[in-house]
Design an enzyme around this catalytic site. Structure first.
Site, mmCIF file in Angstrom:
data_model
loop_
_atom_site.group_PDB
_atom_site.id
_atom_site.type_symbol
_atom_site.label_atom_id
_atom_site.label_comp_id
_atom_site.label_asym_id
_atom_site.label_seq_id
_atom_site.Cartn_x
_atom_site.Cartn_y
_atom_site.Cartn_z
ATOM 1 C CG HIS A 169 8.792 119.129 -37.867
ATOM 2 N ND1 HIS A 169 7.993 119.146 -36.753
ATOM 3 C CD2 HIS A 169 9.343 117.888 -37.920
ATOM 4 C CE1 HIS A 169 8.055 117.955 -36.161
ATOM 5 N NE2 HIS A 169 8.869 117.176 -36.842
ATOM 6 C CG ASP A 216 12.889 123.732 -36.879
ATOM 7 O OD1 ASP A 216 13.851 123.181 -36.295
ATOM 8 O OD2 ASP A 216 11.859 123.117 -37.204
ATOM 9 C CD GLN A 274 16.474 117.101 -39.214
ATOM 10 O OE1 GLN A 274 17.544 116.501 -39.357
ATOM 11 N NE2 GLN A 274 15.435 116.549 -38.609
ATOM 12 C CE LYS A 281 15.064 116.345 -35.213
ATOM 13 N NZ LYS A 281 14.217 115.285 -34.815
ATOM 14 C CB CYS A 290 6.177 115.866 -38.273
ATOM 15 S SG CYS A 290 5.922 114.530 -37.118
#
Lengths: 416, 153
Positions: A133, A210, A213, A236, A374
Site C-alpha cells: 500500500h 503492515d 488487513q 478496519k 492505493c
C-alpha cells in the site's frame, strides 16, 4: 488465515446474529438493501463500539493523564486499559510496547522517521514488496530523500504470491529493515511472514509488518512471529477511525527519538532542554483520540468474543464461495489468486472500466472499492490502472456475494 | 429513464467503446496531459491550431466510459472551431455537467453543442463529474501552453 478445511467445524458461526449487531447493515440505499463489500477500506461498527464511544462522551470524557479529578482519572484508566487490551490482543510482552497513533499510516511514518533517525544511515538498504500500500512505500521514500537509504522491492508472481526465494536473494548485510505487508489490501495475498522474519533476522535486519488487513482476518501473535514492528488501524477492526497502533519491541522503541514534540511526551521542559518521557508516552504527543481508545477497546472485546479463528474461518469460506461464483462470469478476470488469501477479491470485467462498474453496482445498493486501492506499483505490475475489489468482514453473508454476482449481470446488460 | 440509463446512454457507450479521433494527429502544435489521481486515468489531448482555428483534435489515454466518451465527443466538436468558440464551449460544458437543470436552460443554443447534452446525466453522480471534465480541462491546459499537466485533484 486458516485452511478451508477448518471451516467445516465452524458451522456454529451465526452470520444473521452478527449482522444484527451492526445497525448500518439495516440501511437501504437507493431503496435497496445495503450490500457492503468494502470492509478492507473500513469496516462497519457493531453497536457495542458505537455505545462505547457514546459512553465516553456521555459519561466519562475529560482529557487524560493530567487531571486530578474523577472524570480525568476515569478516562485515563480507560485509555490505558485500552492499551493493555491491545497488548493482550497482539500478545505483546508489555503494554509499554503499544503506541497509539492515528492510523497504520502514522505508525509506519513514526518508524520511518524515528527509527530511521536512530538506526539508519545513507547506503543502508530496506526491502519492501511489490504488494505494498502507498502507506508502506511513501514514508520510506521520504526517508530516502532525507538520508539516502536504498529501497529494494521484493517481487511477486503473476498470481500475487510473494516470492520468498527472490526475497532471500535481495537480503544482504546492508539490509537493515524489511517493511512488508502481512496481507495485501488490493489482492488479499497473505505473505509468508514467518519465513520473511526468519530470513531477515538471519541477516541481521529488522522487520516491520503492515498489519492493517491481517489483524482483521485472523489471530496475530507478535511474540510468536518475533516481529519487530507491527502496525494496524482501529477502523478496519470494527473500531473507530482516527486511532491506530504501533507495536514495537521495547528495546527498539526505547532507542528511538520522539516522532512529534508536544504535551504528554515529556518529563521536564525548560527553554534550554527537554527531557523526554519513557515509552510509549514519548511517541504520543498531544491529546490523543480518547473516545477512539474506548471504541477500539470495545472492538477488541467484540472480535475476541467471537474469536479471531472463527472470523478467519468464516471469511475463508466466503472467499472460496466468492471465487467460485465470480469465475462463473465469462468475461471476468480475477486479479490476485495467491495460494494463501484473506477475504478480498479483486477483479476486472472485459471492456468495462472499474469506475463504471462501481457506479452501476452502487445504484444496486452494493458498495465495492474501485480503482488502484492505493497500490499503484502493484497495479503497474499487472499492467492495469485499477480493479473492482470486494472485501469481506465478519458480517458478510453469501447473499452479499450473490447480490454482487447478479449486479455484475446488470453491468453486462448495460455494456453489451 | 433511470439515472443509470441516463448516464450510460447508447451514444456514450458507443463513444466509450469506439472513440473518435483516438491517436495523435500529424503536425500537432498544442498538447497537454491530464490525470485523475482518484482512479489513475490519464488522457493526452492533441490540437493542431492554424490562425486561431482548431484544424484537428485528437486524444490518447485510458479511462472509464464517461471519460473516453467525453474526450471523443469533445475532440469531435472542437474541429473547425475558433479559440473564442472553444472558450465559450468550455464554460458551457462545465455548467452542463455541474449545474442543475434550471441553471442550464437557455444556455445551449448551438445544435452541435446539444450532442454533448447526453453527458449531463453525470450531474446525478457527483463522484463521476471529474471523469467527464478531465478531457476539457486538459484541452484548456493545452491551449494555455501545456506545462505541468492537469490533475483533477
Amino acid at each position: 488465515m486458516q485452511s478451508v478445511a477448518a471451516v467445516a467445524e465452524n458451522t456454529a458461526f451465526d452470520v444473521a446474529r452478527r449482522r444484527a449487531d451492526f445497525p448500518i447493515l439495516g440501511k437501504r440505499v437507493y431503496d435497496k438493501p445495503l450490500v457492503f463489500l468494502d470492509s478492507a477500506a473500513s469496516a462497519q461498527k457493531p453497536q457495542s463500539v458505537i455505545d462505547a464511544v457514546n459512553h465516553c462522551y456521555t459519561r466519562e470524557y475529560a482529557n487524560i493523564h493530567r487531571g486530578v479529578y474523577w472524570l480525568s482519572v476515569r478516562a485515563t484508566e480507560a485509555y490505558e486499559g485500552a492499551r493493555v487490551k491491545v497488548q493482550r490482543f497482539l500478545n505483546a510482552a508489555s503494554e509499554r510496547e503499544i503506541v497509539f497513533t492515528k492510523s497504520t499510516t502514522e505508525a509506519i511514518n513514526l518508524v520511518a522517521t524515528s527509527h530511521g533517525a536512530a538506526a539508519l544511515n545513507a547506503g543502508d538498504e530496506i526491502i519492501l514488496s511489490q504488494l505494498e500500500h502507498h502507506a508502506n512505500i511513501v514514508p520510506w521514500q521520504l526517508l530516502r530523500q532525507r538520508i539516502g537509504i536504498d529501497i529494494k522491492v521484493a517481487p511477486i508472481d503473476a498470481q500475487g504470491n510473494f516470492l520468498l526465494e527472490e526475497f532471500e536473494k535481495l537480503l544482504s548485510p546492508r539490509t537493515r529493515l524489511v517493511a512488508v505487508t502481512h496481507t495485501s489490501n488490493a489482492l488479499g495475498t497473505i505473505t509468508p511472514v514467518d519465513e520473511i522474519i526468519r530470513m531477515a533476522h538471519a541477516e541481521g535486519a529488522l522487520v516491520l509488518l503492515d498489519g492493517a488487513q491481517s489483524v482483521v482476518h485472523g489471530p496475530v501473535d507478535v511474540q510468536a512471529l518475533d516481529v519487530d514492528f507491527f502496525a494496524f488501524s482501529g477502523h478496519k477492526l470494527y473500531g473507530p477511525s482516527g486511532i491506530g497502533v504501533l507495536y514495537g519491541k521495547a528495546d527498539l522503541l526505547s532507542a528511538m527519538p520522539p516522532y512529534q514534540g508536544g504535551g504528554d511526551m515529556i518529563r521536564r521542559v525548560t527553554f534550554e532542554k527537554t527531557e523526554f518521557a519513557d515509552i510509549p508516552s514519548r511517541f504520543e504527543a498531544g491529546t490523543p483520540h480518547i473516545a477512539g481508545a474506548y471504541g477500539l477497546s470495545a472492538a477488541i472485546d467484540y472480535v475476541s468474543a467471537i474469536g479471531m479463528d472463527a472470523i478467519a474461518a468464516h471469511e475463508s469460506e466466503l472467499l472460496e464461495y466468492a471465487t467460485q461464483r465470480l469465475q462463473e462470469i465469462n468475461s471476468l478476470r480475477l486479479i490476485g489468486t495467491a495460494d494463501d488469501k484473506a477475504g478480498i477479491v479483486s477483479f476486472e470485467l472485459d471492456g468495462v472500466h472499474a469506475h463504471d462498474i462501481g457506479t452501476i453496482l452502487d445504484r444496486e445498493g452494493i458498495a465495492v472499492r474501485v480503482g488502484h486501492h492505493c497500490a499503484q506499483p502493484l497495479m503497474d505490475h499487472f499492467g492495469i490502472t485499477g480493479t473492482v475489489r470486494a472485501s469481506f468482514g465478519l458480517y458478510t453473508d453469501k447473499s452479499d456475494i450473490d447480490a454482487l454476482v447478479q449486479a455484475l449481470g446488470a453491468v453486462r446488460e448495460i455494456f453489451d | 429513464m433511470s439515472a443509470l440509463r441516463e448516464l450510460y446512454q447508447e451514444v456514450i457507450l458507443d463513444h466509450g467503446k469506439s472513440p473518435r479521433n483516438f491517436g495523435k494527429p500529424e503536425h500537432v502544435n498544442c498538447e497537454s496531459s491530464g490525470h485523475n489521481p482518484l482512479c489513475g486515468d490519464t488522457v493526452t489531448i492533441y490540437l493542431r491550431l492554424n490562425d486561431g482555428i482548431v484544424e484537428e483534435a485528437g486524444f490518447e489515454g485510458r479511462g472509464c466510459a464517461i471519460s473516453i466518451a467525453s474526450a471523443s465527443m469533445m475532440t469531435d466538436i472542437l474541429q473547425g472551431k475558433s479559440l473564442d468558440e472553444v472558450r465559450v464551449m468550455f464554460e458551457r460544458f462545465h455548467h452542463l455537467v455541474t449545474e442543475d437543470e434550471a441553471a442550464c436552460e437557455g444556455g445551449f443554443d448551438g445544435e452541435e453543442f446539444e450532442k454533448l447534452m447526453v453527458l449531463s446525466g453525470v450531474r446525478e453522480f457527483p463522484m463521476r463529474v471529474k471523469c467527464a471534465t478531465l478531457a476539457w480541462h486538459t484541452m484548456k491546459s493545452a491551449l494555455q501552453g501545456g506545462g505541468e499537466g492537469v490533475s483533477t485533484e
